[in-house]
Design an enzyme around this catalytic site. Sequence first.
Site, PDB file in Angstrom:
ATOM      1  N   GLY A  12      -1.592  -8.677   8.211  1.00  0.00           N
ATOM      2  CA  GLY A  12      -2.114  -7.505   8.923  1.00  0.00           C
ATOM      3  C   GLY A  12      -2.529  -6.408   7.968  1.00  0.00           C
ATOM      4  O   GLY A  12      -2.428  -5.216   8.280  1.00  0.00           O
ATOM      5  N   ARG A  15      -5.810  -3.208   8.366  1.00  0.00           N
ATOM      6  CA  ARG A  15      -5.848  -1.884   9.014  1.00  0.00           C
ATOM      7  C   ARG A  15      -4.463  -1.235   8.960  1.00  0.00           C
ATOM      8  O   ARG A  15      -3.476  -1.888   8.669  1.00  0.00           O
ATOM      9  CB  ARG A  15      -6.232  -2.004  10.503  1.00  0.00           C
ATOM     10  CG  ARG A  15      -7.609  -2.532  10.737  1.00  0.00           C
ATOM     11  CD  ARG A  15      -7.948  -2.632  12.227  1.00  0.00           C
ATOM     12  NE  ARG A  15      -9.209  -3.317  12.370  1.00  0.00           N
ATOM     13  CZ  ARG A  15      -9.344  -4.645  12.325  1.00  0.00           C
ATOM     14  NH1 ARG A  15      -8.281  -5.422  12.199  1.00  0.00           N
ATOM     15  NH2 ARG A  15     -10.528  -5.197  12.424  1.00  0.00           N
ATOM     16  N   ASP A  61      -5.575 -16.285  11.312  1.00  0.00           N
ATOM     17  CA  ASP A  61      -4.815 -15.839  12.484  1.00  0.00           C
ATOM     18  C   ASP A  61      -3.385 -16.318  12.296  1.00  0.00           C
ATOM     19  O   ASP A  61      -3.092 -17.501  12.438  1.00  0.00           O
ATOM     20  CB  ASP A  61      -5.425 -16.435  13.757  1.00  0.00           C
ATOM     21  CG  ASP A  61      -4.632 -16.053  14.995  1.00  0.00           C
ATOM     22  OD1 ASP A  61      -3.578 -15.395  14.856  1.00  0.00           O
ATOM     23  OD2 ASP A  61      -5.062 -16.421  16.102  1.00  0.00           O
ATOM     24  N   SER A 151      10.373  -1.185  15.209  1.00  0.00           N
ATOM     25  CA  SER A 151       9.920  -0.002  15.957  1.00  0.00           C
ATOM     26  C   SER A 151      11.116   0.671  16.607  1.00  0.00           C
ATOM     27  O   SER A 151      12.109   0.000  16.954  1.00  0.00           O
ATOM     28  CB  SER A 151       8.938  -0.452  17.049  1.00  0.00           C
ATOM     29  OG  SER A 151       8.820   0.550  18.043  1.00  0.00           O
ATOM     30  N   TYR A 164       7.902  -6.037  23.671  1.00  0.00           N
ATOM     31  CA  TYR A 164       7.798  -5.506  22.295  1.00  0.00           C
ATOM     32  C   TYR A 164       9.170  -5.063  21.784  1.00  0.00           C
ATOM     33  O   TYR A 164       9.575  -5.409  20.661  1.00  0.00           O
ATOM     34  CB  TYR A 164       6.819  -4.335  22.319  1.00  0.00           C
ATOM     35  CG  TYR A 164       6.487  -3.673  21.008  1.00  0.00           C
ATOM     36  CD1 TYR A 164       5.620  -4.274  20.108  1.00  0.00           C
ATOM     37  CD2 TYR A 164       7.001  -2.409  20.699  1.00  0.00           C
ATOM     38  CE1 TYR A 164       5.276  -3.632  18.919  1.00  0.00           C
ATOM     39  CE2 TYR A 164       6.662  -1.764  19.518  1.00  0.00           C
ATOM     40  CZ  TYR A 164       5.801  -2.375  18.633  1.00  0.00           C
ATOM     41  OH  TYR A 164       5.452  -1.740  17.458  1.00  0.00           O
ATOM     42  N   ALA A 167      11.338  -8.089  21.034  1.00  0.00           N
ATOM     43  CA  ALA A 167      10.904  -8.823  19.838  1.00  0.00           C
ATOM     44  C   ALA A 167      11.240  -8.047  18.567  1.00  0.00           C
ATOM     45  O   ALA A 167      11.700  -8.625  17.571  1.00  0.00           O
ATOM     46  CB  ALA A 167       9.399  -9.086  19.911  1.00  0.00           C
TER      47      ALA A 167
HETATM   48  N1  NAD Z   1       1.719   2.572  14.409  1.00  0.00           N
HETATM   49  C1  NAD Z   1       2.975   2.794  14.828  1.00  0.00           C
HETATM   50  O1  NAD Z   1       3.322   3.883  15.294  1.00  0.00           O
HETATM   51  C2  NAD Z   1       3.985   1.711  14.747  1.00  0.00           C
HETATM   52  C3  NAD Z   1       5.299   2.016  15.097  1.00  0.00           C
HETATM   53  C4  NAD Z   1       6.276   1.040  15.003  1.00  0.00           C
HETATM   54  C5  NAD Z   1       5.924  -0.223  14.571  1.00  0.00           C
HETATM   55  N2  NAD Z   1       4.630  -0.508  14.254  1.00  0.00           N
HETATM   56  C6  NAD Z   1       4.323  -1.864  13.807  1.00  0.00           C
HETATM   57  O2  NAD Z   1       3.630  -1.810  12.588  1.00  0.00           O
HETATM   58  C7  NAD Z   1       2.837  -2.991  12.454  1.00  0.00           C
HETATM   59  C8  NAD Z   1       1.406  -2.594  12.070  1.00  0.00           C
HETATM   60  O3  NAD Z   1       0.857  -1.824  13.130  1.00  0.00           O
HETATM   61  P1  NAD Z   1      -0.292  -0.733  12.903  1.00  0.00           P
HETATM   62  O4  NAD Z   1       0.128   0.479  13.636  1.00  0.00           O
HETATM   63  O5  NAD Z   1      -0.659  -0.636  11.485  1.00  0.00           O
HETATM   64  O6  NAD Z   1      -1.466  -1.395  13.764  1.00  0.00           O
HETATM   65  P2  NAD Z   1      -3.022  -1.679  13.426  1.00  0.00           P
HETATM   66  O7  NAD Z   1      -3.622  -2.154  14.693  1.00  0.00           O
HETATM   67  O8  NAD Z   1      -3.619  -0.498  12.757  1.00  0.00           O
HETATM   68  O9  NAD Z   1      -2.962  -2.865  12.364  1.00  0.00           O
HETATM   69  C9  NAD Z   1      -2.449  -4.137  12.709  1.00  0.00           C
HETATM   70  C10 NAD Z   1      -3.224  -5.185  11.965  1.00  0.00           C
HETATM   71  O10 NAD Z   1      -2.657  -6.475  12.299  1.00  0.00           O
HETATM   72  C11 NAD Z   1      -3.730  -7.385  12.430  1.00  0.00           C
HETATM   73  N3  NAD Z   1      -3.352  -8.532  13.244  1.00  0.00           N
HETATM   74  C12 NAD Z   1      -3.040  -8.550  14.566  1.00  0.00           C
HETATM   75  N4  NAD Z   1      -2.803  -9.805  14.964  1.00  0.00           N
HETATM   76  C13 NAD Z   1      -2.980 -10.604  13.886  1.00  0.00           C
HETATM   77  C14 NAD Z   1      -2.894 -12.002  13.674  1.00  0.00           C
HETATM   78  N5  NAD Z   1      -2.600 -12.822  14.699  1.00  0.00           N
HETATM   79  N6  NAD Z   1      -3.126 -12.502  12.439  1.00  0.00           N
HETATM   80  C15 NAD Z   1      -3.455 -11.662  11.415  1.00  0.00           C
HETATM   81  N7  NAD Z   1      -3.544 -10.325  11.560  1.00  0.00           N
HETATM   82  C16 NAD Z   1      -3.320  -9.803  12.779  1.00  0.00           C
HETATM   83  C17 NAD Z   1      -4.832  -6.560  13.103  1.00  0.00           C
HETATM   84  O11 NAD Z   1      -6.110  -7.191  12.965  1.00  0.00           O
HETATM   85  C18 NAD Z   1      -4.709  -5.231  12.387  1.00  0.00           C
HETATM   86  O12 NAD Z   1      -5.554  -5.177  11.251  1.00  0.00           O
HETATM   87  C19 NAD Z   1       2.946  -3.719  13.795  1.00  0.00           C
HETATM   88  O13 NAD Z   1       3.945  -4.715  13.705  1.00  0.00           O
HETATM   89  C20 NAD Z   1       3.407  -2.637  14.732  1.00  0.00           C
HETATM   90  O14 NAD Z   1       4.098  -3.159  15.837  1.00  0.00           O
HETATM   91  C21 NAD Z   1       3.653   0.431  14.324  1.00  0.00           C
END
Ligand code: NAD
Length: 269
Positions: A12, A15, A61, A151, A164, A167
């Site tokens: 991931g 982004r 993926d 989270s 969520y 998990a």
């Molecule tokens: N942003 C928050 O406030 C927050 C809070 C707690 C936890 N998180 C966790 O942090 C992690 C990153 O989230 P984020 O906020 O940066 O989101 P984001 O959407 O900015 O980035 C997530 C990235 O994961 C990639 N992705 C999704 N499914 C995929 C797959 N099957 N294979 C490969 N890549 C895949 C997406 O294309 C994306 O680029 C996640 O696990 C999210 O649950 C985020």
Amino acid sequence: MSLAGKIALITGAGRGIGAATARRLAAEGATVLANDLDESAFQVTQSIKATGGKSQSLVADILAPEAPAQLVEQAINECGTPDILVHCAGFTADDLLEAMDEVQWSSMLDIHLSVPFRLAQALWPHWKAQALEAVPRQQSVSPRKFIVISSVAALFGNAGQANYGAAKAGSEGLIRTLAREGGPYNILANAVRFGSIDTRLTAIREDQRKGGPGLGIVQQRRFAAQTALRRIGTVEEASGAIYFLASDDSNYVTGQTLEVSGGLLGIFS
Ligand SMILES: NC(=O)c1ccc[n+]([C@@H]2O[C@H](COP(=O)([O-])OP(=O)(O)OC[C@H]3O[C@@H](n4cnc5c(N)ncnc54)[C@H](O)[C@@H]3O)[C@@H](O)[C@H]2O)c1
């Protein structure tokens, strides 16, 4: 350049938190293998290279059951065994309990719990072999770091996120056992439990802006008002905590969940 010579595999990484982590670890000298679903992985790799860092994109993926093992093998074949694994790939599938279907439920268990389990299973034989090889040569193996992203929904619950929250709580449990099994081989496993970080994931969507139910991830944004710092976090702040767990500064920290939430201090905050 505290991570010079290290190889970091980040899922991931195209982004949000994953991309910021890729840039941070690369800035510290690591060779970053950036996985994502699409060309975003390539763009992050290009931006790292443009600033003199080392990076390669691995588009896949990660949800495909065989993908974690394939990704680890590809990383090893093209760059060497990763020293650091950060599982940042993720998304949400929010709904109230009675509306949540099996796909929403199981997709969250897959991406946030089964994928890190499979990544650990793929890495462990290589990491254990490195440790066993080092013993006869009387050399200690350098620490290998396995990091998952949790989270605050795991700890406090969040309406619309039964899938969520369950998990993510599971992933915190997973790293505690990984820490026990990996410890004798100097494999360290930790989680970072984020509050609200400013990414695409937490951006307020159009339907919710128009007075939608305000569930799930939108609710998570509201957590920010309850933090000691009274604001959401940036991806750079998020990646700083991941860097700490990836670096040698945390070589005696394992089986832990580091909360990075701006101070969500419960009902008194
Ligand atoms: N942003 C928050 O406030 C927050 C809070 C707690 C936890 N998180 C966790 O942090 C992690 C990153 O989230 P984020 O906020 O940066 O989101 P984001 O959407 O900015 O980035 C997530 C990235 O994961 C990639 N992705 C999704 N499914 C995929 C797959 N099957 N294979 C490969 N890549 C895949 C997406 O294309 C994306 O680029 C996640 O696990 C999210 O649950 C985020």
